[in-house]
Design an enzyme around this catalytic site. Sequence first.
Site, mmCIF file in Angstrom:
data_model
loop_
_atom_site.group_PDB
_atom_site.id
_atom_site.type_symbol
_atom_site.label_atom_id
_atom_site.label_comp_id
_atom_site.label_asym_id
_atom_site.label_seq_id
_atom_site.Cartn_x
_atom_site.Cartn_y
_atom_site.Cartn_z
ATOM 1 C CG HIS A 188 -20.052 -11.455 13.362
ATOM 2 N ND1 HIS A 188 -20.234 -10.149 13.007
ATOM 3 C CD2 HIS A 188 -19.123 -11.431 14.356
ATOM 4 C CE1 HIS A 188 -19.462 -9.376 13.733
ATOM 5 N NE2 HIS A 188 -18.776 -10.142 14.576
ATOM 6 N NE ARG A 220 -17.624 -5.130 13.975
ATOM 7 C CZ ARG A 220 -17.275 -6.038 14.889
ATOM 8 N NH1 ARG A 220 -16.828 -7.217 14.522
ATOM 9 N NH2 ARG A 220 -17.404 -5.775 16.179
HETATM 10 P P1 NAP Z 1 -7.591 -3.759 18.738
HETATM 11 O O1 NAP Z 1 -6.929 -4.363 19.921
HETATM 12 O O2 NAP Z 1 -8.337 -2.515 18.900
HETATM 13 O O3 NAP Z 1 -6.472 -3.588 17.631
HETATM 14 C C1 NAP Z 1 -6.719 -3.017 16.400
HETATM 15 C C2 NAP Z 1 -5.495 -3.141 15.526
HETATM 16 O O4 NAP Z 1 -5.765 -2.531 14.261
HETATM 17 C C3 NAP Z 1 -4.280 -2.430 16.105
HETATM 18 O O5 NAP Z 1 -3.109 -3.122 15.798
HETATM 19 C C4 NAP Z 1 -4.312 -1.086 15.379
HETATM 20 O O6 NAP Z 1 -3.048 -0.447 15.247
HETATM 21 C C5 NAP Z 1 -4.791 -1.526 14.008
HETATM 22 N N1 NAP Z 1 -5.391 -0.384 13.309
HETATM 23 C C6 NAP Z 1 -6.479 0.344 13.656
HETATM 24 N N2 NAP Z 1 -6.702 1.334 12.772
HETATM 25 C C7 NAP Z 1 -5.717 1.227 11.860
HETATM 26 C C8 NAP Z 1 -5.396 1.977 10.717
HETATM 27 N N3 NAP Z 1 -6.132 3.028 10.328
HETATM 28 N N4 NAP Z 1 -4.314 1.612 10.016
HETATM 29 C C9 NAP Z 1 -3.570 0.560 10.411
HETATM 30 N N5 NAP Z 1 -3.812 -0.194 11.488
HETATM 31 C C10 NAP Z 1 -4.896 0.151 12.208
HETATM 32 O O7 NAP Z 1 -8.602 -4.794 18.099
HETATM 33 P P2 NAP Z 1 -8.682 -6.378 18.313
HETATM 34 O O8 NAP Z 1 -9.120 -6.709 19.660
HETATM 35 O O9 NAP Z 1 -7.434 -6.999 17.816
HETATM 36 O O10 NAP Z 1 -9.886 -6.716 17.328
HETATM 37 C C11 NAP Z 1 -9.879 -6.322 15.976
HETATM 38 C C12 NAP Z 1 -11.267 -6.358 15.412
HETATM 39 O O11 NAP Z 1 -11.716 -7.700 15.274
HETATM 40 C C13 NAP Z 1 -12.354 -5.744 16.299
HETATM 41 O O12 NAP Z 1 -12.351 -4.335 16.211
HETATM 42 C C14 NAP Z 1 -13.604 -6.347 15.718
HETATM 43 O O13 NAP Z 1 -14.091 -5.545 14.673
HETATM 44 C C15 NAP Z 1 -13.126 -7.679 15.155
HETATM 45 N N6 NAP Z 1 -13.668 -8.816 15.894
HETATM 46 C C16 NAP Z 1 -14.390 -9.738 15.194
HETATM 47 C C17 NAP Z 1 -14.866 -10.855 15.826
HETATM 48 C C18 NAP Z 1 -15.586 -11.908 15.061
HETATM 49 O O14 NAP Z 1 -16.169 -12.784 15.666
HETATM 50 N N7 NAP Z 1 -15.548 -11.888 13.756
HETATM 51 C C19 NAP Z 1 -14.636 -11.040 17.196
HETATM 52 C C20 NAP Z 1 -13.919 -10.080 17.872
HETATM 53 C C21 NAP Z 1 -13.434 -8.959 17.207
HETATM 54 P P3 NAP Z 1 -2.222 0.044 16.557
HETATM 55 O O15 NAP Z 1 -1.801 -1.228 17.244
HETATM 56 O O16 NAP Z 1 -1.105 0.791 16.004
HETATM 57 O O17 NAP Z 1 -3.196 0.842 17.369
HETATM 58 C C1 GLV Z 2 -17.191 -9.357 17.665
HETATM 59 O O1 GLV Z 2 -17.364 -9.170 16.511
HETATM 60 C C2 GLV Z 2 -16.494 -8.467 18.528
HETATM 61 O O2 GLV Z 2 -16.102 -7.403 18.072
HETATM 62 O O3 GLV Z 2 -16.333 -8.800 19.720
#
Ligand code: NAP
Ligand code: GLV
Length: 310
Positions: A273, A225
Site C-alpha cells: 500500500h 482499496r
Molecule cells: P477521486 O478523485 O475521488 O475520483 C474517484 C473516481 O471514481 C471518479 O472518477 C468517480 O466518478 C469514480 N467513481 C466513484 N464512485 C463510482 C461509482 N459508484 N461508479 C463509477 N465510478 C465511480 O479519487 P482519486 O483521487 O482518483 O483516488 C481514487 C482512490 O485511489 C482513492 O479513493 C483511494 O482509495 C485510492 N488511493 C490509493 C493509494 C495507494 O497508495 N494505493 C493512494 C491514493 C489513493 P466521477 O468522476 O463521476 O465522480
Molecule cells: C492512500 O491510499 C490514499 O488514499 O491516499
Amino acid sequence: MIPTLVFYSQFDSFEQWQALLAPLLPGIRICQEQDVEDPESVLYALAWKPPQGFFARYRNLQLLINLGAGVDSLVGRDDLPAIPITRLSDPNMGRMMASYVLFAVLRYARDIPAFEQAQRQRRWHYLHPRLPQSVRVGVLGLGELGAYAAAELVRQGFAVSGWSRSAKQLEGVRCYSGLDCLDSFIADSEILVVMLPLTSETRGLLDARRLALLPPGSCFINVSRGAVVDQQALTEALGSGRIAEATLDVFDREPLPPEDPLWGMTNVLITPHLASVAIPESAARQIADNILRLQRGEAVLHQVDPARGY
Ligand code: NAP
Ligand code: GLV
C-alpha cells in the site's frame, strides 16, 4: 486558548509535517494526540486512518484534513461531528500514482513476468513485442489519480478506456460511465486498473461474476482499496490462470496476513500500500491554506462529499 491542530498517522512522520506546517500556521499549536493539553482547543485534525473513537474528545473540531486521497476510513463514522472533510489534492501524488500504474501496465504489456520466469530457468525466451496501441487498458475510476494515470497511459500509446460515475471527456481515452456499461467495459480490458474509491456503491463491485468477465489471460492491477474486489474470487482466478497476472497494492486486510495464499503466487506482485503517498513538501501548503481559509470564513477546497463517499 491556543488553537490546536492534532496530527495522527502511523505511516507519516509527525516531525516532518510539523516542521513544514508550523511556519505556515503561526499561532496554531501542532501536536500529536498524546501532547494535546486541552481537547477543547483542538479545532483542526490532520489524520490518516485514526482509530474509532479518536475524534470523540475533540468537541470543537471544525475541519478534518485527510492525510491522503481516499476518505473511506473517515466518512460515516459516529465519533465525528458534521464538519468539512478535505482530502489531499496534490499533482505530485498523482504523478507518483501514475508512475506505479505505468510501471505495472508496461511490465505486462512488455511481457516482463515471462522473461523474469525464463531468466530463473536460464532460458532464452523470445516473445515478439506488441505495439502499445494493440493493448487495451481499462481504468476504473477517472478521478484525480485515475485521470492522471489514464493520460500517462495514453502518452505511452496504449488503447485506453476509462469508467466513472459521471460522463467524462478525456483526450485519448474512450470514456464510459454508469453501471450499465461496466460488464462490457471489463470484458474489453486486457489489463484492468482499479482506481475507484471505496464507497457503499463500490464495495465488492468486482465480484466473482464480474472478474469472470475479464478476457482469459488478462492482467489485473488494484491500487484503490482491497474491499472493492472479492479477494477470494480474485485469488481463485489467479490460481486457475484465468487471470494471468496481478499487481496488488491494496488488500482486504492490511498488512496482508502471512498465511494468505496470494503471497505464494508467482503470478502476483504484492506491494504494501504505497502506490502513492502523502508528500509533505508539496501538500503542506494546501493544508495550511485550507485552515487559513476557514479562519477567514471562506469555503475550504478539496472537500469530499460524505453522502457520495468520496
Ligand atoms: P477521486 O478523485 O475521488 O475520483 C474517484 C473516481 O471514481 C471518479 O472518477 C468517480 O466518478 C469514480 N467513481 C466513484 N464512485 C463510482 C461509482 N459508484 N461508479 C463509477 N465510478 C465511480 O479519487 P482519486 O483521487 O482518483 O483516488 C481514487 C482512490 O485511489 C482513492 O479513493 C483511494 O482509495 C485510492 N488511493 C490509493 C493509494 C495507494 O497508495 N494505493 C493512494 C491514493 C489513493 P466521477 O468522476 O463521476 O465522480
Ligand atoms: C492512500 O491510499 C490514499 O488514499 O491516499
